[in-house]
Design a protein around this motif. Structure first.
Motif, PDB file in Angstrom:
ATOM      1  N   HIS A 218       0.819  -1.223   0.000  1.00  0.00           N
ATOM      2  CA  HIS A 218       0.000   0.000   0.000  1.00  0.00           C
ATOM      3  C   HIS A 218       0.853   1.274   0.000  1.00  0.00           C
ATOM      4  O   HIS A 218       0.332   2.366   0.183  1.00  0.00           O
ATOM      5  CB  HIS A 218      -0.967   0.063   1.187  1.00  0.00           C
ATOM      6  N   ILE A 219       2.151   1.171  -0.190  1.00  0.00           N
ATOM      7  CA  ILE A 219       3.060   2.317  -0.130  1.00  0.00           C
ATOM      8  C   ILE A 219       3.809   2.497  -1.454  1.00  0.00           C
ATOM      9  O   ILE A 219       3.939   3.608  -1.950  1.00  0.00           O
ATOM     10  CB  ILE A 219       4.081   2.150   1.021  1.00  0.00           C
ATOM     11  N   THR A 220       4.276   1.393  -2.010  1.00  0.00           N
ATOM     12  CA  THR A 220       5.086   1.454  -3.219  1.00  0.00           C
ATOM     13  C   THR A 220       4.219   1.782  -4.431  1.00  0.00           C
ATOM     14  O   THR A 220       3.310   1.031  -4.776  1.00  0.00           O
ATOM     15  CB  THR A 220       5.809   0.113  -3.458  1.00  0.00           C
ATOM     16  N   LEU A 221       4.489   2.923  -5.067  1.00  0.00           N
ATOM     17  CA  LEU A 221       3.762   3.332  -6.260  1.00  0.00           C
ATOM     18  C   LEU A 221       4.313   2.557  -7.455  1.00  0.00           C
ATOM     19  O   LEU A 221       5.485   2.676  -7.805  1.00  0.00           O
ATOM     20  CB  LEU A 221       3.912   4.840  -6.479  1.00  0.00           C
TER      21      LEU A 221
ATOM     22  N   GLU B  68      -3.133   8.296 -20.153  1.00  0.00           N
ATOM     23  CA  GLU B  68      -1.729   7.886 -20.222  1.00  0.00           C
ATOM     24  C   GLU B  68      -1.421   7.009 -19.023  1.00  0.00           C
ATOM     25  O   GLU B  68      -1.741   7.365 -17.887  1.00  0.00           O
ATOM     26  CB  GLU B  68      -0.800   9.100 -20.218  1.00  0.00           C
ATOM     27  N   ASP B  69      -0.824   5.857 -19.303  1.00  0.00           N
ATOM     28  CA  ASP B  69      -0.407   4.929 -18.252  1.00  0.00           C
ATOM     29  C   ASP B  69       1.100   4.975 -18.116  1.00  0.00           C
ATOM     30  O   ASP B  69       1.820   4.910 -19.123  1.00  0.00           O
ATOM     31  CB  ASP B  69      -0.823   3.492 -18.596  1.00  0.00           C
ATOM     32  N   CYS B  70       1.562   5.082 -16.888  1.00  0.00           N
ATOM     33  CA  CYS B  70       2.996   5.114 -16.609  1.00  0.00           C
ATOM     34  C   CYS B  70       3.334   4.073 -15.552  1.00  0.00           C
ATOM     35  O   CYS B  70       2.502   3.744 -14.712  1.00  0.00           O
ATOM     36  CB  CYS B  70       3.417   6.494 -16.099  1.00  0.00           C
ATOM     37  N   ILE B  71       4.543   3.580 -15.607  1.00  0.00           N
ATOM     38  CA  ILE B  71       5.071   2.709 -14.561  1.00  0.00           C
ATOM     39  C   ILE B  71       6.320   3.369 -13.993  1.00  0.00           C
ATOM     40  O   ILE B  71       6.852   4.312 -14.583  1.00  0.00           O
ATOM     41  CB  ILE B  71       5.406   1.285 -15.074  1.00  0.00           C
ATOM     42  N   PHE B  72       6.764   2.864 -12.867  1.00  0.00           N
ATOM     43  CA  PHE B  72       7.974   3.376 -12.247  1.00  0.00           C
ATOM     44  C   PHE B  72       9.007   2.257 -12.206  1.00  0.00           C
ATOM     45  O   PHE B  72       8.758   1.201 -11.645  1.00  0.00           O
ATOM     46  CB  PHE B  72       7.665   3.900 -10.843  1.00  0.00           C
ATOM     47  N   GLU B  73      10.136   2.496 -12.861  1.00  0.00           N
ATOM     48  CA  GLU B  73      11.229   1.529 -12.903  1.00  0.00           C
ATOM     49  C   GLU B  73      12.503   2.234 -12.480  1.00  0.00           C
ATOM     50  O   GLU B  73      12.852   3.284 -13.040  1.00  0.00           O
ATOM     51  CB  GLU B  73      11.413   0.957 -14.311  1.00  0.00           C
ATOM     52  N   ASN B  74      13.175   1.674 -11.492  1.00  0.00           N
ATOM     53  CA  ASN B  74      14.438   2.241 -11.014  1.00  0.00           C
ATOM     54  C   ASN B  74      14.321   3.737 -10.710  1.00  0.00           C
ATOM     55  O   ASN B  74      15.195   4.529 -11.052  1.00  0.00           O
ATOM     56  CB  ASN B  74      15.560   2.006 -12.028  1.00  0.00           C
ATOM     57  N   GLY B  75      13.198   4.108 -10.103  1.00  0.00           N
ATOM     58  CA  GLY B  75      12.995   5.494  -9.716  1.00  0.00           C
ATOM     59  C   GLY B  75      12.594   6.428 -10.839  1.00  0.00           C
ATOM     60  O   GLY B  75      12.464   7.624 -10.625  1.00  0.00           O
ATOM     61  N   GLN B  76      12.405   5.892 -12.049  1.00  0.00           N
ATOM     62  CA  GLN B  76      12.022   6.727 -13.179  1.00  0.00           C
ATOM     63  C   GLN B  76      10.589   6.435 -13.601  1.00  0.00           C
ATOM     64  O   GLN B  76      10.140   5.291 -13.599  1.00  0.00           O
ATOM     65  CB  GLN B  76      12.947   6.492 -14.365  1.00  0.00           C
TER      66      GLN B  76
END
Length: 161
Positions: free
Chosen positions: A63-66, A85-93
């Motif tokens: 419930h914390i990690t986006l 628009e769909d985005c993911i977060f990889e390695n802080g980006q």
């Protein structure tokens, strides 16, 4: 006041769904749970003054990690969606993985959704229309960038929502 609706898995949903709704019945949060009650996905919804969804955050099991997010843009004069628009977060980006641009017919009904992947590259589209005497539009078909009819699942490679 916030209400809660719980839907057990069925032929359309493999996960248990828990919806948290505001006093107007609009979803504020949605949880997908496995058979053991473990959170699979945790969605948090943000709405504008008109009540339209403008942002959805997808959190991990903690419930914390986006993990990802979806943003919505609407036409100013109506509540019709212009694009998502769909985005993911990889390695802080933050990485845009999918964009959907909505096209409408003369009666303001969605008739085509153009789909773009990473690097804003067009990869296919979905066509909507009326089937029989239905009062609502249904998905008629999915097509790749060369106009070949394809399985709609093949257009969902990186879909996270």
């Amino acid at each position: 006041m916030i209400s809660t609706d719980v839907f057990e898995p069925d032929k359309n949903n493999i996960y248990k769904c828990v919806y948290y709704r505001d006093s107007k019945g609009r979803t504020l949060r949605k949880l997908l749970l496995d058979d053991f009650g473990t959170v699979i996905k945790d969605f948090l919804y943000e709405r504008c003054e008109r009540g339209l969804i403008v942002y959805v955050a997808l959190y991990g099991k903690d419930h914390i990690t986006l993990i990802g997010e979806r943003t919505y843009q609407y036409f100013v004069e109506s509540s019709r969606c212009k694009l998502t628009e769909d985005c993911i977060f990889e390695n802080g980006q933050k990485i845009m993985i999918r964009k959907a641009v909505y096209n409408y017919d003369d009666q303001n009904r969605t008739n085509r959704v153009d789909l773009y992947g990473r690097d804003d590259k067009f990869f296919g589209y979905q066509v909507y229309g009326y089937i029989g005497d239905d009062d609502f539009m249904s998905l008629i078909g999915c097509f790749d960038k060369s106009d070949n009819r394809v399985s709609c699942l093949s257009l969902e490679d990186e879909k996270i929502f």
